[in-house]
Design a protein around this motif. Structure first.
Motif, mmCIF file in Angstrom:
data_model
loop_
_atom_site.group_PDB
_atom_site.id
_atom_site.type_symbol
_atom_site.label_atom_id
_atom_site.label_comp_id
_atom_site.label_asym_id
_atom_site.label_seq_id
_atom_site.Cartn_x
_atom_site.Cartn_y
_atom_site.Cartn_z
ATOM 1 N N UNK A 87 -2.300 -3.345 -1.545
ATOM 2 C CA UNK A 87 -2.709 -3.530 -2.934
ATOM 3 C C UNK A 87 -3.319 -2.265 -3.506
ATOM 4 N N UNK A 88 -2.859 -1.866 -4.716
ATOM 5 C CA UNK A 88 -3.362 -0.650 -5.358
ATOM 6 C C UNK A 88 -3.823 -0.935 -6.780
ATOM 7 N N UNK A 89 -4.596 -1.969 -6.936
ATOM 8 C CA UNK A 89 -5.140 -2.287 -8.254
ATOM 9 C C UNK A 89 -4.051 -2.707 -9.226
ATOM 10 N N UNK A 90 -4.137 -2.228 -10.455
ATOM 11 C CA UNK A 90 -3.205 -2.638 -11.495
ATOM 12 C C UNK A 90 -1.802 -2.093 -11.267
ATOM 13 N N UNK A 91 -1.652 -1.064 -10.437
ATOM 14 C CA UNK A 91 -0.319 -0.506 -10.198
ATOM 15 C C UNK A 91 0.460 -1.310 -9.189
ATOM 16 N N UNK A 92 -0.181 -2.193 -8.445
ATOM 17 C CA UNK A 92 0.502 -3.009 -7.453
ATOM 18 C C UNK A 92 0.875 -2.220 -6.218
ATOM 19 N N UNK A 93 1.602 -2.855 -5.310
ATOM 20 C CA UNK A 93 2.018 -2.212 -4.068
ATOM 21 C C UNK A 93 3.166 -1.245 -4.348
ATOM 22 N N UNK A 94 3.255 -0.198 -3.578
ATOM 23 C CA UNK A 94 4.322 0.794 -3.691
ATOM 24 C C UNK A 94 5.581 0.209 -3.052
ATOM 25 N N UNK A 95 6.677 0.058 -3.816
ATOM 26 C CA UNK A 95 7.884 -0.561 -3.262
ATOM 27 C C UNK A 95 8.665 0.349 -2.320
ATOM 28 N N UNK A 96 8.319 1.606 -2.226
ATOM 29 C CA UNK A 96 9.057 2.557 -1.394
ATOM 30 C C UNK A 96 8.437 2.760 -0.029
ATOM 31 N N UNK A 97 7.693 1.804 0.458
ATOM 32 C CA UNK A 97 6.986 1.970 1.716
ATOM 33 C C UNK A 97 7.739 1.336 2.849
ATOM 34 N N UNK A 98 7.423 1.616 4.066
ATOM 35 C CA UNK A 98 6.432 2.589 4.540
ATOM 36 C C UNK A 98 6.974 4.023 4.503
ATOM 37 N N UNK A 99 6.046 4.962 4.595
ATOM 38 C CA UNK A 99 6.367 6.384 4.557
ATOM 39 C C UNK A 99 6.139 6.978 5.943
ATOM 40 N N UNK A 100 7.116 7.685 6.457
ATOM 41 C CA UNK A 100 6.970 8.362 7.743
ATOM 42 C C UNK A 100 6.460 9.770 7.548
ATOM 43 N N UNK A 101 5.814 10.291 8.570
ATOM 44 C CA UNK A 101 5.316 11.660 8.508
ATOM 45 C C UNK A 101 4.326 11.935 9.614
ATOM 46 N N UNK A 102 3.509 12.934 9.392
ATOM 47 C CA UNK A 102 2.479 13.332 10.350
ATOM 48 C C UNK A 102 1.120 13.044 9.742
ATOM 49 N N UNK A 103 0.241 12.491 10.562
ATOM 50 C CA UNK A 103 -1.101 12.124 10.133
ATOM 51 C C UNK A 103 -2.098 13.121 10.709
ATOM 52 N N UNK A 104 -2.993 13.627 9.877
ATOM 53 C CA UNK A 104 -4.002 14.597 10.289
ATOM 54 C C UNK A 104 -5.386 14.029 10.022
ATOM 55 N N UNK A 105 -6.280 14.177 10.993
ATOM 56 C CA UNK A 105 -7.684 13.822 10.819
ATOM 57 C C UNK A 105 -8.441 15.133 10.707
#
Length: 176
Positions: A87-105
């Motif tokens: 959920x992203x507030x008034x914009x709703x969920x992103x329909x192009x998900x999930x997104x692959x990639x690299x995660x950095x902490x």
């Protein structure tokens, strides 16, 4: 026969040998999942202890050059991460998900680089929980959620928690 917490691995293996091939494959797959979870828990425990005694590691941030803020450090990298934003507030969920990639902490935030880039500061994070074998669920303060699928979600949770705690210590005592 139902397996219990007290059933030994060798007993379970011998029982699996007497089952049909489909049953044996299911048991074998479940054992592999359990082994991956146990390995992830061990890595998370070791990292937690190491961070307590030695602090967070500082990695070479070559993949993030130009993206890091002054003084921001890279602490962990998780390749082949799948990220889904709820959920992203008034914009709703992103329909192009999930997104692959690299995660950095990093020392200040969580960064996802891939088909769709994203950044979340530690002050955005409300709570985290592990789900299933490969999923870290992150609840954001604005009510949205991140579902992060990685190979070692328990280790990632420890890394995020340690980086988050270290960033709060710096906020409280800038001399740290």
């Amino acid at each position: 026969m139902t397996l219990s917490n007290t059933t030994s691995a060798s007993d379970a293996a011998s029982e699996a040998a007497t089952r049909t091939p489909a049953d044996a494959a299911s048991v074998r797959d479940a054992q592999r999942v359990a082994e991956r979870i146990a390995r992830d828990e061990t890595l998370a425990d070791e990292a937690r202890e190491r961070y307590r005694t030695d602090g967070l590691p500082e990695l070479e941030p070559s993949a993030l050059l130009g993206l890091l803020n002054p003084g921001e450090r890279l602490h962990a990298v998780h390749r082949m991460a799948m990220l889904e934003i709820g959920w992203r507030g008034t914009t709703g969920a992103d329909p192009n998900l999930p997104h692959g990639g690299t995660l950095y902490v990093t020392s200040q935030r969580l960064v996802h680089r891939g088909a769709e880039d994203g950044t979340w500061t530690f002050s955005d994070i409300d709570e985290m929980a592990i789900a299933l074998e490969r999923l870290l669920l992150v609840r954001m303060r604005d009510g949205s959620d991140l579902a992060i699928e990685v190979d070692q979600p328990r280790l990632l949770r420890v890394q995020l928690a340690a980086a988050l705690a270290a960033s709060r210590n710096v906020e409280l005592d800038p001399a740290v």
